[in-house]
Motif scaffolding. Structure first.
Motif, PDB file in Angstrom:
ATOM      1  N   ALA A  61       4.494  -2.611 -13.931  1.00 19.28           N
ATOM      2  CA  ALA A  61       4.653  -1.965 -12.617  1.00 19.28           C
ATOM      3  C   ALA A  61       3.310  -1.551 -12.033  1.00 19.28           C
ATOM      4  O   ALA A  61       3.078  -1.714 -10.826  1.00 19.28           O
ATOM      5  N   VAL A  62       2.415  -1.041 -12.870  1.00 18.25           N
ATOM      6  CA  VAL A  62       1.098  -0.630 -12.380  1.00 18.25           C
ATOM      7  C   VAL A  62       0.304  -1.847 -11.903  1.00 18.25           C
ATOM      8  O   VAL A  62      -0.326  -1.817 -10.836  1.00 18.25           O
ATOM      9  N   VAL A  63       0.338  -2.928 -12.675  1.00 17.01           N
ATOM     10  CA  VAL A  63      -0.389  -4.137 -12.287  1.00 17.01           C
ATOM     11  C   VAL A  63       0.201  -4.717 -11.000  1.00 17.01           C
ATOM     12  O   VAL A  63      -0.541  -5.104 -10.090  1.00 17.01           O
ATOM     13  N   ASP A  64       1.515  -4.758 -10.896  1.00 18.16           N
ATOM     14  CA  ASP A  64       2.153  -5.265  -9.686  1.00 18.16           C
ATOM     15  C   ASP A  64       1.816  -4.392  -8.485  1.00 18.16           C
ATOM     16  O   ASP A  64       1.546  -4.897  -7.389  1.00 18.16           O
ATOM     17  N   GLY A  65       1.793  -3.084  -8.673  1.00 19.06           N
ATOM     18  CA  GLY A  65       1.409  -2.177  -7.589  1.00 19.06           C
ATOM     19  C   GLY A  65      -0.028  -2.396  -7.150  1.00 19.06           C
ATOM     20  O   GLY A  65      -0.339  -2.331  -5.960  1.00 19.06           O
ATOM     21  N   ALA A  66      -0.906  -2.688  -8.105  1.00 22.60           N
ATOM     22  CA  ALA A  66      -2.306  -2.963  -7.749  1.00 22.60           C
ATOM     23  C   ALA A  66      -2.405  -4.233  -6.916  1.00 22.60           C
ATOM     24  O   ALA A  66      -3.152  -4.281  -5.933  1.00 22.60           O
ATOM     25  N   PHE A  67      -1.663  -5.278  -7.293  1.00 20.51           N
ATOM     26  CA  PHE A  67      -1.671  -6.508  -6.505  1.00 20.51           C
ATOM     27  C   PHE A  67      -1.134  -6.263  -5.095  1.00 20.51           C
ATOM     28  O   PHE A  67      -1.657  -6.809  -4.121  1.00 20.51           O
ATOM     29  N   ILE A  68      -0.110  -5.444  -4.984  1.00 23.12           N
ATOM     30  CA  ILE A  68       0.454  -5.135  -3.670  1.00 23.12           C
ATOM     31  C   ILE A  68      -0.566  -4.381  -2.814  1.00 23.12           C
ATOM     32  O   ILE A  68      -0.729  -4.658  -1.624  1.00 23.12           O
ATOM     33  N   ARG A  69      -1.279  -3.411  -3.415  1.00 20.29           N
ATOM     34  CA  ARG A  69      -2.291  -2.663  -2.659  1.00 20.29           C
ATOM     35  C   ARG A  69      -3.438  -3.563  -2.210  1.00 20.29           C
ATOM     36  O   ARG A  69      -3.941  -3.425  -1.087  1.00 20.29           O
ATOM     37  N   VAL A  70      -3.856  -4.505  -3.070  1.00 19.98           N
ATOM     38  CA  VAL A  70      -4.921  -5.437  -2.689  1.00 19.98           C
ATOM     39  C   VAL A  70      -4.460  -6.304  -1.529  1.00 19.98           C
ATOM     40  O   VAL A  70      -5.186  -6.509  -0.549  1.00 19.98           O
ATOM     41  N   ARG A  71      -3.241  -6.816  -1.597  1.00 20.84           N
ATOM     42  CA  ARG A  71      -2.717  -7.656  -0.510  1.00 20.84           C
ATOM     43  C   ARG A  71      -2.580  -6.847   0.775  1.00 20.84           C
ATOM     44  O   ARG A  71      -2.848  -7.359   1.870  1.00 20.84           O
ATOM     45  N   LEU A  72      -2.172  -5.583   0.662  1.00 19.10           N
ATOM     46  CA  LEU A  72      -2.062  -4.728   1.836  1.00 19.10           C
ATOM     47  C   LEU A  72      -3.418  -4.542   2.498  1.00 19.10           C
ATOM     48  O   LEU A  72      -3.524  -4.607   3.726  1.00 19.10           O
ATOM     49  N   GLN A  73      -4.460  -4.317   1.715  1.00 21.33           N
ATOM     50  CA  GLN A  73      -5.799  -4.166   2.280  1.00 21.33           C
ATOM     51  C   GLN A  73      -6.249  -5.446   2.975  1.00 21.33           C
ATOM     52  O   GLN A  73      -6.889  -5.392   4.032  1.00 21.33           O
ATOM     53  N   GLN A  74      -5.918  -6.610   2.410  1.00 23.47           N
ATOM     54  CA  GLN A  74      -6.250  -7.882   3.056  1.00 23.47           C
ATOM     55  C   GLN A  74      -5.543  -7.999   4.401  1.00 23.47           C
ATOM     56  O   GLN A  74      -6.134  -8.423   5.402  1.00 23.47           O
ATOM     57  N   LEU A  75      -4.292  -7.628   4.436  1.00 22.41           N
ATOM     58  CA  LEU A  75      -3.532  -7.710   5.678  1.00 22.41           C
ATOM     59  C   LEU A  75      -4.036  -6.714   6.718  1.00 22.41           C
ATOM     60  O   LEU A  75      -4.059  -7.022   7.914  1.00 22.41           O
ATOM     61  N   VAL A  76      -4.447  -5.522   6.277  1.00 22.09           N
ATOM     62  CA  VAL A  76      -5.002  -4.536   7.217  1.00 22.09           C
ATOM     63  C   VAL A  76      -6.294  -5.072   7.822  1.00 22.09           C
ATOM     64  O   VAL A  76      -6.512  -4.970   9.041  1.00 22.09           O
ATOM     65  N   ARG A  77      -7.171  -5.673   6.991  1.00 21.07           N
ATOM     66  CA  ARG A  77      -8.418  -6.241   7.519  1.00 21.07           C
ATOM     67  C   ARG A  77      -8.132  -7.384   8.495  1.00 21.07           C
ATOM     68  O   ARG A  77      -8.760  -7.479   9.547  1.00 21.07           O
ATOM     69  N   GLU A  78      -7.175  -8.240   8.153  1.00 21.02           N
ATOM     70  CA  GLU A  78      -6.834  -9.343   9.048  1.00 21.02           C
ATOM     71  C   GLU A  78      -6.243  -8.825  10.351  1.00 21.02           C
ATOM     72  O   GLU A  78      -6.553  -9.330  11.433  1.00 21.02           O
ATOM     73  N   ASN A  79      -5.439  -7.780  10.266  1.00 23.83           N
ATOM     74  CA  ASN A  79      -4.850  -7.187  11.459  1.00 23.83           C
ATOM     75  C   ASN A  79      -5.929  -6.606  12.366  1.00 23.83           C
ATOM     76  O   ASN A  79      -5.902  -6.792  13.585  1.00 23.83           O
ATOM     77  N   ARG A  80      -6.902  -5.902  11.778  1.00 22.57           N
ATOM     78  CA  ARG A  80      -8.007  -5.364  12.576  1.00 22.57           C
ATOM     79  C   ARG A  80      -8.798  -6.479  13.248  1.00 22.57           C
ATOM     80  O   ARG A  80      -9.190  -6.363  14.407  1.00 22.57           O
ATOM     81  N   ARG A  81      -9.067  -7.551  12.491  1.00 28.48           N
ATOM     82  CA  ARG A  81      -9.816  -8.678  13.047  1.00 28.48           C
ATOM     83  C   ARG A  81      -9.070  -9.305  14.218  1.00 28.48           C
ATOM     84  O   ARG A  81      -9.642  -9.582  15.277  1.00 28.48           O
ATOM     85  N   LEU A  82      -7.767  -9.484  14.060  1.00 28.40           N
ATOM     86  CA  LEU A  82      -6.977 -10.077  15.134  1.00 28.40           C
ATOM     87  C   LEU A  82      -6.887  -9.147  16.343  1.00 28.40           C
ATOM     88  O   LEU A  82      -6.908  -9.615  17.485  1.00 28.40           O
TER      89      LEU A  82
END
Length: 107
Positions: A61-82
């Motif tokens: 669960a901790v590892v899966d949560g870390a992957f989700i947080r990393v993907r969320l940060q990627q999406l936030v950066r892409e959203n800001r760029r767009l």
């Protein structure tokens, strides 16, 4: 959701406790890798198995949560760029009134 989790945990606890109470005198031989342990209480084997399962699920669960947080940060950066791309004026030298979709001059 919390109520369901509490019910599941209590059911698991009562199940382990009931299993331990009915198998207090049962002894088994356990082979762990190449070492054999004689006269191990069965309830302790079951309890240890449950604890190992809980710890492994927690790690997953901790590892899966870390992957989700990393993907969320990627999406936030892409959203800001767009958003910045969308809000920047068009600097390619064309007059926006020539765009047929804005109601400008006919093409």
């Amino acid at each position: 959701m919390r109520l369901i989790l509490i019910i599941v945990i209590l059911a698991l606890l009562f199940g382990i406790l009931g299993f331990a109470m009915t198998n207090l005198e049962t002894r088994v031989a356990i082979t762990f890798w190449q070492t054999t342990y004689q006269d191990v209480p069965l309830w302790s084997v079951a309890f240890l198995s449950v604890v190992i399962g809980i710890v492994s699920v927690g790690i997953i669960a901790v590892v899966d949560g870390a992957f989700i947080r990393v993907r969320l940060q990627q999406l936030v950066r892409e959203n800001r760029r767009l958003e910045t791309e969308l809000l920047q004026p068009d600097d390619n030298g064309e007059d926006e009134s020539d765009d047929p979709y804005t109601g400008g001059r006919a093409v």
